[in-house]
Design an enzyme around this catalytic site. Structure first.
Site, PDB file in Angstrom:
ATOM      1  N   TYR A   1     -79.363 -48.306  22.296  1.00  0.00           N
ATOM      2  CA  TYR A   1     -78.793 -49.087  21.526  1.00  0.00           C
ATOM      3  C   TYR A   1     -77.299 -48.806  21.408  1.00  0.00           C
ATOM      4  O   TYR A   1     -76.739 -48.026  21.142  1.00  0.00           O
ATOM      5  CB  TYR A   1     -79.389 -48.372  19.939  1.00  0.00           C
ATOM      6  CG  TYR A   1     -78.807 -49.141  18.708  1.00  0.00           C
ATOM      7  CD1 TYR A   1     -78.171 -50.358  18.712  1.00  0.00           C
ATOM      8  CD2 TYR A   1     -79.032 -48.409  17.525  1.00  0.00           C
ATOM      9  CE1 TYR A   1     -77.617 -50.938  17.749  1.00  0.00           C
ATOM     10  CE2 TYR A   1     -78.562 -49.138  16.425  1.00  0.00           C
ATOM     11  CZ  TYR A   1     -78.056 -50.319  16.334  1.00  0.00           C
ATOM     12  OH  TYR A   1     -77.504 -50.715  15.153  1.00  0.00           O
TER      13      TYR A   1
ATOM     14  N   LYS B   1     -80.460 -52.857  23.260  1.00  0.00           N
ATOM     15  CA  LYS B   1     -80.021 -53.454  22.143  1.00  0.00           C
ATOM     16  C   LYS B   1     -78.640 -53.764  22.092  1.00  0.00           C
ATOM     17  O   LYS B   1     -77.791 -52.672  21.975  1.00  0.00           O
ATOM     18  CB  LYS B   1     -80.417 -52.848  20.804  1.00  0.00           C
ATOM     19  CG  LYS B   1     -80.037 -53.753  19.502  1.00  0.00           C
ATOM     20  CD  LYS B   1     -80.349 -52.951  18.218  1.00  0.00           C
ATOM     21  CE  LYS B   1     -79.784 -53.988  17.112  1.00  0.00           C
ATOM     22  NZ  LYS B   1     -80.057 -52.885  15.876  1.00  0.00           N
TER      23      LYS B   1
END
Length: 297
Positions: A137, A165
């Site tokens: 992330y 992400k």
């Protein structure tokens, strides 16, 4: 390893009651609401879920409840990131036990960790996830960790990493990542550039506003697959009009207020130190909720 994770994933909100405790009934309704609106999966316990104002026990409760409601119906990604590696590992083990499809973790923040320390952090979590793919992330605006392209390339090639992400407005970097890693599952993280992110190489997205209008984002995916750029642009514009309002209200509390008017969330409050929505925005949010319910049918 993670190819089945492609799609449109709602970054799940976490409802609280008037006493600031976890509202389990509203959480269950919200999960079902997302399933019914055609979301491909849920990203649980991330920034949108207010993970960093919850205890470890509460985060585990959220994972357990979501798994009870949605396991086997849609894809489930557990965000397990903490500043502490040990706590991240504990959440990763819980995600495996509850039957999640993948784990995710933001880069450890606040302290100025070295890049090798970041890598070691991810390796430890991957080990505790016991075979679940890792979704790295990257959100420099909130984490304060500004990874270079070379560092991103290193992280996504660690054994056990299957996805990224990418919550960044740098679409050039998005395209560079896709070009370098054609098989990596790549998520667009900023809802307001979802269509552009797909064109830059993203396989799908993880976003907070999917909670209230996920079908619009699915419509963008469908339009782009069919080569209908005009429809994709129109849908993105409609999404961005909503985002403009939510930025004024505060995104998470604005979303919860809309869901309150939709009878999904009982109490439209975030956990302190977040405050409530300014009352001057309530009429606009109520109209928005009515419009979205009518559009959804």
């Amino acid at each position: 390893m993670a190819t089945n994770l492609r799609g449109v994933m709602a970054a799940l909100l976490t409802p609280f009651d008037q006493q600031q405790a976890l509202d389990k009934a509203s959480l269950r309704r919200l999960v079902q609401f997302n399933i019914q609106q055609g979301i491909d999966g849920l990203y649980v316990g991330g920034s949108t879920g207010e993970a960093f104002v919850q205890s470890l026990s509460e985060r585990e409760q959220v994972l357990e409840i979501v798994a009870e409601e949605a396991k086997g119906k849609i894809k489930l990604i557990a965000h397990v990131g903490c500043v502490s590696t040990a706590e991240s590992q504990q959440l990763a083990s819980s995600a495996k036990r509850y039957g999640f499809d993948a784990v995710s973790a933001v880069t450890p923040f606040y302290y100025p960790f070295s890049f090798e320390e970041h890598c070691d952090h991810y390796r430890a979590i991957i080990d505790s996830a016991d075979g679940l793919p890792m979704v790295v992330y990257n959100i420099p605006a909130l984490s304060g960790v500004k990874l270079t392209l070379d560092q991103i390339n290193t992280l996504v090639t660690l054994p056990g990493v299957g996805a990224l992400k990418q919550t960044s407005g740098d679409l050039y970097q998005m395209e560079q990542i896709r070009r370098e890693h054609p098989d990596l599952v790549l998520y667009n993280g900023y809802d307001e550039i979802f269509a552009s992110g797909l064109l830059a190489g993203a396989d799908g997205g993880i976003g907070s506003t999917y909670n209230i209008m996920g079908w619009r984002y699915q419509g963008i995916v469908k339009a782009l697959k069919e080569g209908d750029i005009q429809t994709a642009q129109k849908l993105q514009t409609e999404c961005n009009k909503v985002i403009d309002l939510l930025i004024k209200t505060g995104v998470f509390r604005g979303l919860k207020t809309v869901l309150h008017y939709m009878d999904v969330v009982s109490v439209p409050l975030c956990r302190k130190p977040f405050g409530p929505v300014d009352e001057k925005y309530l009429p606009e949010l109520k109209v928005l909720a009515q419009q979205l319910m009518q559009e959804r049918g």
